[in-house]
Scaffold this motif. Structure first.
Motif, mmCIF file in Angstrom:
data_model
loop_
_atom_site.group_PDB
_atom_site.id
_atom_site.type_symbol
_atom_site.label_atom_id
_atom_site.label_comp_id
_atom_site.label_asym_id
_atom_site.label_seq_id
_atom_site.Cartn_x
_atom_site.Cartn_y
_atom_site.Cartn_z
ATOM 1 N N LEU A 33 42.816 32.677 42.148
ATOM 2 C CA LEU A 33 41.976 31.818 41.944
ATOM 3 C C LEU A 33 40.932 31.341 42.774
ATOM 4 O O LEU A 33 39.555 30.938 42.709
ATOM 5 C CB LEU A 33 42.826 30.538 41.793
ATOM 6 N N ARG A 34 41.120 31.609 44.261
ATOM 7 C CA ARG A 34 40.081 31.300 45.057
ATOM 8 C C ARG A 34 39.029 32.216 44.872
ATOM 9 O O ARG A 34 37.793 31.869 45.238
ATOM 10 C CB ARG A 34 40.720 31.596 46.621
ATOM 11 N N GLY A 35 39.333 33.610 44.449
ATOM 12 C CA GLY A 35 38.232 34.619 44.297
ATOM 13 C C GLY A 35 37.341 34.123 43.015
ATOM 14 O O GLY A 35 35.973 34.334 43.220
ATOM 15 N N ALA A 54 35.543 28.778 33.834
ATOM 16 C CA ALA A 54 36.418 29.335 34.596
ATOM 17 C C ALA A 54 36.497 28.839 36.051
ATOM 18 O O ALA A 54 37.971 28.671 36.553
ATOM 19 C CB ALA A 54 36.219 30.915 34.628
ATOM 20 N N GLN A 55 35.496 28.538 36.768
ATOM 21 C CA GLN A 55 35.775 27.893 38.105
ATOM 22 C C GLN A 55 36.212 26.717 37.960
ATOM 23 O O GLN A 55 37.220 26.311 38.701
ATOM 24 C CB GLN A 55 34.314 27.739 38.626
ATOM 25 N N ASP A 56 36.144 25.780 37.179
ATOM 26 C CA ASP A 56 36.770 24.525 36.847
ATOM 27 C C ASP A 56 38.228 24.586 36.735
ATOM 28 O O ASP A 56 38.988 24.006 37.223
ATOM 29 C CB ASP A 56 35.722 23.668 35.668
ATOM 30 N N ASP A 57 38.716 25.433 35.794
ATOM 31 C CA ASP A 57 39.801 25.702 35.458
ATOM 32 C C ASP A 57 40.702 26.419 36.729
ATOM 33 O O ASP A 57 41.722 25.925 36.929
ATOM 34 C CB ASP A 57 40.022 27.024 34.542
ATOM 35 N N ALA A 58 39.878 27.359 37.506
ATOM 36 C CA ALA A 58 40.453 27.715 38.880
ATOM 37 C C ALA A 58 40.959 26.377 39.589
ATOM 38 O O ALA A 58 41.919 26.315 40.263
ATOM 39 C CB ALA A 58 39.641 28.784 39.268
ATOM 40 N N LYS A 59 39.844 25.847 39.825
ATOM 41 C CA LYS A 59 40.128 24.589 40.787
ATOM 42 C C LYS A 59 41.277 23.636 40.318
ATOM 43 O O LYS A 59 42.092 23.300 41.162
ATOM 44 C CB LYS A 59 38.736 23.879 40.852
ATOM 45 N N ARG A 60 41.307 23.519 38.897
ATOM 46 C CA ARG A 60 42.557 22.415 38.592
ATOM 47 C C ARG A 60 43.924 23.204 38.710
ATOM 48 O O ARG A 60 44.508 22.406 39.110
ATOM 49 C CB ARG A 60 42.214 22.459 36.750
ATOM 50 N N LEU A 61 44.029 24.507 38.610
ATOM 51 C CA LEU A 61 45.298 25.147 38.689
ATOM 52 C C LEU A 61 45.470 25.247 40.395
ATOM 53 O O LEU A 61 46.557 24.939 40.673
ATOM 54 C CB LEU A 61 45.130 26.705 38.005
#
Length: 70
Positions: A33-35, A54-61
């Motif tokens: 997720l950080r990647g 995808a970046q928004d999803d990664a931040k949410r997770l």
């Protein structure tokens, strides 16, 4: 899928969400997720808007990491 398209960020988000969570690998989850979050996005890319999602999803997770890995 990651080997075939290493910069298709949604694939990495899904891998973190479904695989890393399923096997309980917090380090892998966080690394993936950080990647995605740290990845530079190209506004000229065909996948630019998908990558933003995808970046928004990664931040949410990532914000829920402590509740996902108690």
């Amino acid at each position: 899928a990651i080997e075939l398209a290493p910069t298709h960020w949604e694939t990495q988000v899904m891998y973190a969400d479904y695989y890393a969570r399923d096997v309980g690998d917090r380090a892998l989850f966080e690394r993936l997720l950080r990647g995605v979050i740290d990845a530079p996005l190209d506004p000229a890319s065909t996948y630019y808007f998908e990558d933003l999602v995808a970046q928004d999803d990664a931040k949410r997770l990532l914000a829920k990491i402590d509740s996902l890995f108690p």
